[in-house]
Design an enzyme around this catalytic site. Structure first.
Site, short mmCIF file in Angstrom:
data_model
loop_
_atom_site.label_atom_id
_atom_site.label_comp_id
_atom_site.label_asym_id
_atom_site.label_seq_id
_atom_site.Cartn_x
_atom_site.Cartn_y
_atom_site.Cartn_z
CG PHE A 128 47.33 44.05 45.41
CD1 PHE A 128 46.70 44.96 46.23
CD2 PHE A 128 46.64 42.90 45.04
CE1 PHE A 128 45.40 44.74 46.67
CE2 PHE A 128 45.33 42.67 45.46
CZ PHE A 128 44.71 43.61 46.28
CG ASP A 213 50.96 37.27 44.77
OD1 ASP A 213 50.32 36.68 43.88
OD2 ASP A 213 50.44 38.08 45.56
CE LYS A 242 43.42 39.30 40.38
NZ LYS A 242 44.42 39.70 41.37
C1 LIG Z 1 44.41 39.90 42.76
C2 LIG Z 1 45.66 39.64 43.46
C3 LIG Z 1 45.68 39.12 44.77
C4 LIG Z 1 44.42 38.95 45.59
O1 LIG Z 1 43.59 38.00 45.06
P1 LIG Z 1 42.07 37.86 45.64
O2 LIG Z 1 41.54 36.66 44.92
O3 LIG Z 1 41.38 39.13 45.29
O4 LIG Z 1 42.18 37.69 47.10
C5 LIG Z 1 46.91 38.81 45.33
N1 LIG Z 1 48.04 39.00 44.65
C6 LIG Z 1 48.08 39.49 43.40
C7 LIG Z 1 49.37 39.65 42.71
C8 LIG Z 1 46.89 39.84 42.77
O5 LIG Z 1 46.92 40.37 41.55
#
Ligand SMILES: *Cc1c(COP(=O)(O)O)cnc(C)c1O
Length: 398
Positions: A128, A213, A242
């Site tokens: 994700f 990420d 986040k």
């Molecule tokens: C939440 C998340 C995203 C997306 O972040 P947003 O601030 O909602 O765009 C991307 N990568 C990971 C691993 C996430 O948990």
């Protein structure tokens, strides 16, 4: 109730009016123990006094100028993140998806600089990375992508936690490998200890960027500043968002080694990214994690929750796996368990179910032992009941 909003979220029938550490009060005055932290955002808990004071002071001084000017708090935040990560440069954005877009653009530009006309980035199954078009394409979830084609080209997918599979899909166009060090939305998937080191070696041999990420796993959540630090490696690109400013929107794309210096003047930009308000909040978050020893706290309380869940649920029929790293904790059942979320809500605890069958816990780093025990004591019987019903549906009906 929310008819003026596009119904992109199936919302639970509860709204909160106040937060205090790991506790949230709803509009009826009921309090809930928050084991989700706004999906890994409020790592210091709600209404943290240090963040509240920093935000209030900055709001009364200067909220926004522009990236056309020097932004001293952004500069300072960049320096702090470079110190903590060992990387060299930071681009600030406003969200995880945007941080990832910066990483994707960086990898492509890096490829073009090396004469690769149609660069490819290798991403993982069940990844994700966010909802913007590039990040969505990198995301390994068909249903999230359905209806949004044409998606950009240049992404190749391989199974997660399998470095040999990466070599199998690589080509002369490959420029980067982009994965989460622990998959979050994909179901709290903690890879084998040698996965990230193997990716690092592979990227070094082939001249690819290793891009991680850490939007969910970063900023202390796993008991280290960044989850990849457990593996003792240094990636070329790390994305954060986040928890970085405890709820004030911010994202960051960190770059080092061959990835530094790639994005130059005019190559990328943002109006809000790294403005004085969000940068100041993030500086307060970093200072608080350091001052209060919250990396160790996250590791210890994560261990305690994992131990408690294992004590209560190991061997229970219908429970497939109980796993985690620090305060990214998952309990995988043998079938879908969405009803656990409202059940836990009724029992006064906020949790999430991801990937259909994984109970996901992301409590704040400030969680106390008492809160951990309360969480485990509340959840264990609920999970047990649901798991046993999944394993033996006829017994559940009887
Ligand atoms: C939440 C998340 C995203 C997306 O972040 P947003 O601030 O909602 O765009 C991307 N990568 C990971 C691993 C996430 O948990």
């Amino acid at each position: 109730m929310t008819t003026a909003l596009m119904p992109t979220y199936k919302r639970l029938p509860v709204a909160f009016q106040r937060g205090d550490g790991a506790w949230l009060e709803d509009t009826e005055g009921h309090w809930y123990l928050d084991a989700l932290s706004g999906i890994a955002v409020c790592g210091l808990g709600h209404a943290h006094p240090a963040v509240a004071a920093a935000v209030a002071d900055q709001a009364g001084t200067l909220v926004h100028t522009s990236n056309l000017y020097e932004v001293p708090h952004q500069t300072r935040l960049g320096e702090r993140l470079c110190q903590l990560s060992g990387l060299d440069q930071v681009f600030f954005a406003n969200s995880g998806a945007e941080a990832n877009e910066a990483a994707i653009k960086l990898a492509r530009l890096h490829g073009h600089h090396r004469g690769i006309e149609a660069p490819e980035i290798i991403v993982a199954d069940n990844a994700f990375h966010g909802r913007t078009l590039g990040a969505l394409t990198a995301t390994g979830n068909r249903s999230a992508q359905t209806g949004f084609g044409p998606l950009p080209a240049g992404f190749v997918r391989a199974p997660y936690n399998d470095s040999a599979a990466i070599e199998a899909v690589a080509s002369e166009r490959t420029v980067a490998v982009f994965v989460e060090p622990v998959q979050g939305e994909g179901g709290i998937v903690v890879p084998d200890a040698d996965y990230l080191p193997a990716l690092r070696r592979l990227c070094d041999q082939r001249g690819w960027l290793l891009m991680l990420d850490e939007v969910q796993s970063g900023v202390g959540r796993t008991g280290a500043w960044f989850a990849h630090q457990h593996a003792g490696i240094r990636p070329d690109v790390v994305t954060l968002a986040k928890a970085l400013a405890n709820g004030v929107p911010i994202g960051a794309c960190l770059a080092g080694g061959p990835a530094s210096g790639v994005l130059g003047p005019g190559s990328h930009g943002t109006t809000f990214g790294g403005n004085p308000l969000s940068s100041r909040a993030a500086l307060a978050v970093i200072e608080t994690i350091e001052r209060d020893g919250l990396l160790d706290r996250a590791a210890a309380v994560g261990e305690r929750i994992l131990r408690g869940l294992r004590d209560g649920l190991t061997g229970v029929r219908g429970v497939h796996d109980i796993r985690g790293q620090g305060l990214m904790i998952g309990v995988e059942l043998e079938g879908p368990c969405p009803s656990l979320v409202p059940q836990a809500l009724d029992a006064g605890v906020l949790i999430n179910v991801t990937a259909g069958r994984v109970v996901r816990l992301l409590p704040p780093l400030t969680f106390t032992d008492e809160q951990a025990d309360r969480l485990v004591d509340t959840l264990t019987p609920l999970i047990q009941q649901t798991a046993e019903a999944l394993a033996d549906p006829s017994a559940a009906l009887a």
